[in-house]
Scaffold this motif. Structure first.
Motif, PDB file in Angstrom:
ATOM      1  N   HIS B 217       0.681  -1.307   0.029  1.00 28.84           N
ATOM      2  CA  HIS B 217       0.029  -0.011   0.102  1.00 28.84           C
ATOM      3  C   HIS B 217       0.904   1.359  -0.046  1.00 28.84           C
ATOM      4  O   HIS B 217       0.479   2.145  -0.503  1.00 28.84           O
ATOM      5  CB  HIS B 217      -1.146  -0.131   1.129  1.00 28.84           C
ATOM      6  CG  HIS B 217      -0.863   0.222   2.456  1.00 28.84           C
ATOM      7  ND1 HIS B 217      -0.337  -0.674   3.320  1.00 28.84           N
ATOM      8  CD2 HIS B 217      -0.216   1.356   2.993  1.00 28.84           C
ATOM      9  CE1 HIS B 217       0.179  -0.048   4.533  1.00 28.84           C
ATOM     10  NE2 HIS B 217       0.190   1.076   4.357  1.00 28.84           N
ATOM     11  N   ASN B 221       0.360   4.159  -2.713  1.00 28.49           N
ATOM     12  CA  ASN B 221       0.422   5.600  -2.452  1.00 28.49           C
ATOM     13  C   ASN B 221       1.268   6.423  -3.316  1.00 28.49           C
ATOM     14  O   ASN B 221       1.187   7.391  -3.835  1.00 28.49           O
ATOM     15  CB  ASN B 221       0.449   5.793  -0.981  1.00 28.49           C
ATOM     16  CG  ASN B 221      -0.893   5.352  -0.209  1.00 28.49           C
ATOM     17  OD1 ASN B 221      -1.801   5.445  -0.839  1.00 28.49           O
ATOM     18  ND2 ASN B 221      -0.719   5.214   0.956  1.00 28.49           N
ATOM     19  N   ASN B 225       0.633   9.256  -5.744  1.00 25.28           N
ATOM     20  CA  ASN B 225       0.688  10.592  -5.618  1.00 25.28           C
ATOM     21  C   ASN B 225       1.854  11.208  -6.165  1.00 25.28           C
ATOM     22  O   ASN B 225       2.280  12.305  -6.200  1.00 25.28           O
ATOM     23  CB  ASN B 225       1.091  10.621  -4.082  1.00 25.28           C
ATOM     24  CG  ASN B 225      -0.177  10.386  -3.091  1.00 25.28           C
ATOM     25  OD1 ASN B 225      -1.315  10.530  -3.676  1.00 25.28           O
ATOM     26  ND2 ASN B 225      -0.133   9.655  -1.985  1.00 25.28           N
TER      27      ASN B 225
END
Lengths: 409, 291
Positions: B217, B221, B225
């Motif tokens: 995860h 992310n 991002n």
């Protein structure tokens, strides 16, 4: 007529455009008595044997085979010739194409043959039929590119890592270059094994008499098609519908959904790299499928051996000097015989053993520092003396030199 | 319309080989999922698919598909695929490869197949390290990384494979991460439909060997991002030298951001079309010479 290819790939063709009729191998070769080189004979043999895919990379002294295939294969409806970026990819493309039910071949010489070794092992592991021509030159490394040698005899048997079995054939003239090429394809398909056809720079570039047969006269032993029903089919299942250790081979694009891997695999072709039993069974079968059929595979030429006290063992180009020397010696009253290996691997060990019982000496003539010599020594089991005559550096042993060795005893 | 994962699994995978060998957090499962969706949405018959791979984690993917598949030697997958596609152009040939397999040992075959424009779809799962052997530096490992073989950090520049493919002349190139599911599926579909060489680079997490982050995860992310979409507009905004020819090969990041998006989509005659034309011309010449 010239074909101009514009940058976006459109052809513009100047000159008259004829109705394009199908071309057969006989149209190209025209069955006849002619002069040809060993390399040309290999090209002709491959075309006659229905080889329709060739991938190669230029290398002296094998380049003419790639050139010949590039000239003729595009003329045939299903023919494809690729000049690849290296020998690694040449053999890779050949193995891939074989799974589309193509008879496939590549040709190279020493340095290229070394590069091909890993994928030859892959062909052994996945039991992929293909023919690899190695026109030998002097090594190690770049060596003597234009001169003949026989230094790759052991490499052709043991070049790739791990236990494996391959078939190796070696002609000694131009006519046999053609016939053994055809036989190489038949053996590859029959036993699902890579077949290595050895040649050397002298046979490759000698121009001599060649009879090109009609394609109808050529014996083709095709690959056995899959007869097992889809629900019962597994890619490496043997002995199910026929008593053989060679599994039936499907092709890509059919309903059998074959998965191939270089990892140890079970009869379903699933990777089982940690299973000792599966590995042993698999690799032993590679040996057995060849060893059980030695009588079908092994060929040799034998002359004057009945009353012989000395037998000259040779193969490839030096065997032609050997035969002259043996015949001269016979005329002078020496009891000399001649044995020429045509199938190098599997090795004709029974023949050597049986001959060794009744003679005084084997004289092994080779253009290396003694590779088959050790095999002859091994299988004569001390029954007779084994002597070698080894000559390297690109000069072929002459009949006089061999005669001297015969007389020496 | 998308099919359920159960349907895809039962219809396309060899269930008796599951669970897979992949580590927890690996991106390979997601990429299998994307490829299944693409194949299913295009309704490609199973008999027509041949999956080709080399050596490495990503190269184990074809085993799980109930189609023809060939798990070849290290780096040579594209060379095998060349033999397969040229002898039967009707097949849909998909190559699964990793960054080590494609960009280290097999880079030449990659560039040469682009040059020939062989009609295959190459999916490169780029986890920026040699995962199967335990996390050594690969040609896509970012400069300054610490890996098993660069214990004092990597001082070598890294390749950006998508831009390398673009520079070599591939007619379809896309670059996504495993966090961009729909975009990836659409690109795989486009690649499969494209006549000619298509290349889809998938940045994929490797929390076990790669260890850029500890969990998947965190990777996701990071991908969401820190990515920036490649577009003509973006191209205009950046200085011209940044995207001129060879320069592009050496850019992994743009101002610390991963460049993603559809990078090339052009039409170019593929090898098979040209070879067919060449054969006709050669035959014509043959009969003329025999007149």
């Amino acid at each position: 007529m010239r074909v101009n290819l514009s940058r976006n790939g459109d052809f513009s063709i100047r000159g008259e455009w004829l109705k394009v009729k199908k071309i057969t191998v006989d149209d190209i070769l025209i069955p006849k008595l002619t002069f040809a080189t060993g390399n040309e004979a290999i090209v002709y043999g491959a075309l006659l044997a229905n080889c329709r895919f060739f991938a190669g990379y230029p290398i002296t002294p094998a380049t003419e085979i790639l050139e010949g295939m590039a000239k003729y294969l595009p003329l045939l409806d299903d023919g494809i010739c690729l000049q690849m970026e290296d020998e690694l990819s040449s053999i890779a493309a050949v193995i891939g194409a074989s799974w589309n039910n193509f008879r496939t071949m590549t040709a190279t010489s020493g340095p290229g043959f070394s590069l091909m070794q890993e994928n030859i092992g892959y062909a052994c592991m996945t039991e992929t039929p293909c023919v690899i021509v190695n026109v030998q030159r002097s090594g190690p490394s770049t060596g003597q590119p234009t001169l003949p040698a026989q230094g790759d005899v052991m490499q052709s048997r043991w070049g790739t890592h791990g236990d494996h079995y391959v078939i190796v054939l070696y002609p000694n003239d131009v006519q046999e270059s053609l016939s053994l090429t055809i036989r190489a394809f038949n053996l590859a398909d029959k036993y699902r094994v890579p077949v290595i056809l050895l040649s050397d720079a002298t046979i490759a570039h000698t121009r001599e008499k060649l009879i090109i047969p009609n394609q109808k006269e050529v014996e083709i032993i095709p690959r056995v098609p899959v007869t097992i029903d889809v629900s019962k089919y597994h890619p490496f299942r043997t002995g199910f519908v026929r008593p053989t250790k060679v599994p039936e081979m499907d092709r890509f694009g059919d309903e059998y959904h074959t998965y191939l891997t270089g990892l140890t695999h079970n009869w379903k072709a699933y990777p089982t790299p940690n299973d000792q039993e599966v590995h042993e069974k698999l690799v032993k079968r590679f040996y057995e499928k060849i060893r059980d059929n030695r009588d079908d595979i092994i060929t040799y030429e034998e002359k004057y051996t009945k009353d012989a006290e000395i037998i000259v063992v040779s193969y490839g180009i030096p065997s032609r000097s050997a035969l002259v020397a043996v015949e001269n010696a016979r005329q002078k009253g020496h009891k000399v015989g001649y044995l020429r290996l045509i199938t190098i691997w599997p090795f004709p060990h029974k023949k050597i053993y049986n001959l060794s019982l009744d003679i005084k000496k084997f004289l092994v003539v080779e253009m290396n520092l003694g590779q088959i010599f050790h095999k002859v020594n091994e299988y004569s089991r001390g029954n007779c003396e084994v002597e070698g005559f080894f000559k390297i550096g690109g000069k072929i042993p002459t009949p006089q030199e061999i005669f001297k060795m015969i007389k020496k005893r | 319309m998308t099919s359920t994962i159960e349907y895809l699994r039962n219809n396309y995978l060899r269930n008796d080989l599951l669970p897979s060998i992949f580590c927890p957090g690996c991106g390979n499962g997601q990429i299998i999922n994307y490829v299944l969706h693409a194949i299913d949405e295009l309704k490609i018959p199973k008999n027509n698919i041949v999956l080709v791979s080399g050596i490495g984690c990503s190269s184990r993917i074809p085993a799980y598909f109930d189609t023809d598949g060939i798990h070849t030697t290290h780096g040579r997958a594209i060379a095998f695929a060349t033999g397969i596609k040229t002898t039967n152009p009707k097949l849909d040939v998909i190559v699964f490869t990793g960054d080590g397999d494609l960009a280290a040992i097999g880079l030449n075959h990659f560039l040469q197949a682009i040059r020939r424009n062989i009609d295959i779809t190459v999916i490169c799962i780029n986890n920026e390290n040699f995962g199967m052997t335990g996390g050594q530096a690969s040609p896509t490992t970012p400069m300054g990384s610490f890996t098993a073989t660069t214990p004092y950090q990597s001082i070598e520049h890294s390749f950006n494979l998508a831009f390398l493919a673009k520079t070599a002349g591939a007619p379809y190139v896309a670059r996504w991460t495993t966090a961009h599911s729909r975009e990836a599926i659409n690109s795989i579909k486009k690649g499969l439909k494209k006549k000619g060489f298509s290349f889809i680079e998938m940045l994929s997490p490797c929390p076990v060997s790669g260890k850029r982050f500890k969990s998947s995860h965190e990777y996701i992310n990071y991908y969401l991002n820190n990515s920036i979409k490649y577009s003509d507009k973006f191209r205009d905004e950046t200085s011209s030298h940044l995207f001129s020819s060879l320069e592009e090969c050496f850019i992994t990041d743009h101002e610390g951001k991963i460049i993603i998006g559809e990078i090339v989509d052009i039409d170019k005659p593929d090898f098979h079309v040209l070879y067919k034309k060449l054969k006709e011309a050669a035959k014509n010449e043959f009969w003329k010479s025999r007149q």
